[in-house]
Enzyme design. Structure first.
Site, mmCIF file in Angstrom:
data_model
loop_
_atom_site.group_PDB
_atom_site.id
_atom_site.type_symbol
_atom_site.label_atom_id
_atom_site.label_comp_id
_atom_site.label_asym_id
_atom_site.label_seq_id
_atom_site.Cartn_x
_atom_site.Cartn_y
_atom_site.Cartn_z
ATOM 1 N N GLU A 62 0.059 -0.609 -6.724
ATOM 2 C CA GLU A 62 0.036 0.418 -7.479
ATOM 3 C C GLU A 62 1.179 1.783 -8.226
ATOM 4 O O GLU A 62 0.857 2.615 -8.809
ATOM 5 C CB GLU A 62 -1.700 0.737 -5.871
ATOM 6 N N SER A 78 4.043 5.149 3.982
ATOM 7 C CA SER A 78 5.591 5.306 4.646
ATOM 8 C C SER A 78 5.361 4.299 5.668
ATOM 9 O O SER A 78 6.994 3.223 4.994
ATOM 10 C CB SER A 78 5.595 6.958 6.210
ATOM 11 N N GLY A 83 1.112 -1.392 0.089
ATOM 12 C CA GLY A 83 -0.044 0.166 0.122
ATOM 13 C C GLY A 83 0.648 1.217 0.177
ATOM 14 O O GLY A 83 2.084 0.853 0.037
#
Lengths: 466, 466
Positions: A273, A249, A246
């Protein structure tokens, strides 16, 4: 070549703009900035690919020019406007957005405003993201292209533009390898749609990743240990470990930690992504059999690093339209291990990824659902507490973005809970064990007073948390 | 040919059984009944394809022989055992179950017990369902085949057995039409695995659909009116309206209502999980370009009707493995309009499909998520109240199975709320309007006291409902 202010002046006050770009990169900057700087009374609908940079999500919002916004917000100004109800907002899964704009009722774009490093009569070469650009120029009545001179032209080499045919006779995406190429390097459009080309030299707003905390590092160590054991057990992962992380950070820190780990020894692929800084280390080490994404999401130093050696990276990094980079069908076929974060998880495995306290928007669900649902293995990774010591493991999350059906494994700095095949009562036992030790007694107390049936609860106190 | 009791006696007390069948049809009956009738102290893990018949979900549970159960329960006895914690239970998406059994950690089956209408040395011809049979015979160490003489042999004609290759190099499923055939008529297995063949003549437990209520009929009328307008608007649906309906009395009633509607005039296809009685009317009327499912779920009269004219139906009905019938990739490619029901929806569009009061199991999520997430258009259809007058529209559902991100449209007997592109505040307005008029004032009052941000709530009273 036209002036951005002139182009902006010609846009209807209530226009629907489809601005592509993704993760604050490769999005148009000049026309949104000119719209924001005008004194006009605007009520725009703005549909982006994912998050966008400051021109859209700060300047336009501060100018009170946005009435409606999809599918992601990324600045405090935009969040406040959405929470106040000044901007109507709905977040959508990234993979489905192109179809929603082409055939659905989300919004009918008057104008696509997209960034490029080069443009022709009926084509453009995108810059740091491909995102929804192909779908948006197809869906919109007209197209404005911003040629950004601050972006290296070599970025054109990263893109692989494949457009899925429309349903009901859509063909399968013919990609057989995460790093394969099946499309064209440029985005084609109907030349009759080209309303204007403007020039800009505003660089992307770089990502600002925080330094990994001790908790991030502990999450990474637990995740890597778990994945190493899982690869031993599962023939699919032994054949190839195909990862997605994802955006953010923590995801960046997890990617970075892989480079020095035993996981770098086997066949490793990335199908996600975005490409974040952490992935560059793996690429530099030659540990990755290619990386697929829809956009770069790099810090300033990450950008410099990639731009300085663009030709080499272009051999290994492929940017795809977001409905290909995030296609659940491909996530399934490649056996992706999806690693996404969340604001909180509850003791039965539901995850809140979008709304603080279940009410205030953070950014949007983004592509998390595309990967988590279709993944071979779906992991939610998060520190057990917020920076303020509030538990992220709770009895009942206040907003559900990923249901218990889509979360196989949860990892915190305190351990790993493998939820596969477990009854809710067993899941709760595992998940309480992942909470910070200071919060475990209260969670155990909740479990003791929870009652009812298969999923025991004490609804009167279920929300006395988070 | 072996005796079921003898075969049952040879099964380890803590064995993991993979019993295929689906929707209480085509599941094994003799061996589970023999296990239940034995005096042994059993602690079996039983993994079915979907719901099963009485031998598994009533007799075995009453005999206290089941320790662990996936992914669906369908009798009051099984529900009570799951709610009490006597049976550990987890419900899973149907489409992913084959992979979970082959590569995941859900359960490692010792024995597949499957029904057939014919069997050979290394093949079997399934009966009224295909379900997970191909995956389970591949995953299990040994196979027991129950040849059911009560099932017509002609059922073998319905099946199209295509096995997806495993990740990470899985190829796309080459199906280009919902009614196409891409596989073999029989399920192949390794002959060394065949432990026994038993014979039985126990018929399937037929489905018992209740007669459509006035509310069901109003839901159907609202749905059909909405779909007719949507087909006018959307070029994908004009090309072909490809429907899926959830399993159950409401889904059956909705299917049945289509036959006499204007929707039967255009190009209509069915790509769903089960064939229910309602679909037979459409097939008889020649209104369907074929129907794809993984199982029959017919009433006694529906079974008689289909069995009496099996050859004709076999030209139009195809039964597929459940990871093909429910494949999200195919749902996407065919542009399916998914119509699923729920126990309740909340004012922001989340749906509870599995747990009464958020705690007591109903059956399991089944295939609803496979279709709702990947659909071209995802509809949740339900009466506005329970039979007891309790509102099914609530401020906050107590269990989330389908998130707001996966629900495009909600239909009740009081109307249609098209949620696409709406902010949560707007969604709430639409959804309160779908509640029973008697419940609207209380829901409006909740909206008025709800506060916070993008998704306003009053968490102290959010659960004072349902």
């Amino acid at each position: 070549m036209r002036d951005a202010a002139t182009v902006a002046a010609g846009i209807a006050a209530d226009a629907t703009l489809a601005v592509s770009g993704f993760g604050s990169v490769g999005d148009p900057k000049a026309v949104p900035a000119a719209l924001a700087a005008s004194d006009r009374d605007l009520a725009l609908t703005v549909v982006s690919g994912g998050s966008t940079g400051d021109a859209v999500d700060r300047a336009l919002v501060e100018a009170d020019a946005v009435a409606r916004r999809f599918p992601f917000v990324a600045t405090d100004e935009a969040r406040a406007a959405v929470d106040d109800g000044r901007v109507a907002f709905a977040d959508r899964h990234v993979a489905g957005l192109a179809d929603e704009m082409l055939f659905g009722r989300l919004a009918a774009p008057d104008l696509a405003v997209v960034e490029a490093v080069a443009v022709g009569e009926d084509w453009l070469a995108p810059s740091t993201s491909l995102g929804q650009t192909p779908a948006y120029v197809a869906a919109a009545d007209e197209v404005v292209v911003e040629v950004n001179r601050a972006q290296p032209r070599g970025l054109a080499r990263l893109h692989d533009v494949y457009r899925p045919a429309p349903p009901p006779d859509r063909e399968p995406i013919p990609l057989t390898d995460p790093a394969g190429r099946i499309g064209a390097p440029r985005v084609a459009f109907d030349p009759a749609k080209l309303r204007a080309v403007v020039e800009t030299d505003r660089p992307d707003d770089p990502y600002e990743f925080r330094e990994p905390t001790a908790a991030d590092e502990a999450v990474a160590a637990n995740l890597i240990e778990f994945l190493a054991a899982e690869r031993e057990r599962d023939p699919v992962l032994r054949e190839a470990l195909t990862l997605q992380f994802g955006v953010g950070s923590l995801g960046n820190a997890l990617m970075g930690a892989l480079a020095g780990s035993s996981l770098a020894d086997g066949r490793l692929r990335y199908f996600g992504e975005v490409v974040q800084d952490g992935l560059l280390d793996l690429l530099d080490a030659g540990a990755l059999d290619g990386a697929s994404a829809t956009a770069l999401a790099l810090s300033e130093t990450g950008q410099e690093r990639l731009f300085a050696d663009l030709d080499r990276y272009a051999d290994e990094v492929v940017l795809r339209p977001a409905d290909v980079s995030n296609a659940p069908a491909l996530v399934d076929r490649f056996g992706v291990v999806a690693v996404n974060s969340a604001l909180s998880v509850d003791i039965y495995g539901h995850a809140n990824a979008t709304h603080v306290d279940g009410t205030r928007i953070v950014s949007g669900v983004g592509g998390g659902g595309d990967f988590a649902r279709a993944a071979h293995l779906s992991v939610v990774a998060l520190p057990a507490t917020t920076g303020d010591g509030v538990s992220r493991v709770v009895p009942f999350v206040r907003h559900v973005d990923h249901t218990e059906h889509d979360v196989d494994v949860v990892v915190t700095d305190h351990g790993v809970a493998d939820l596969r095949g477990l009854d809710p009562r067993e899941r709760a036992e595992g998940l309480v064990g992942l909470a910070d030790p200071a919060h475990r007694p209260a969670l155990r107390s909740y479990r003791e007073r929870a009652s009812g049936g298969h999923v025991p609860h004490d609804l009167e106190t279920a929300f006395d948390w988070e």
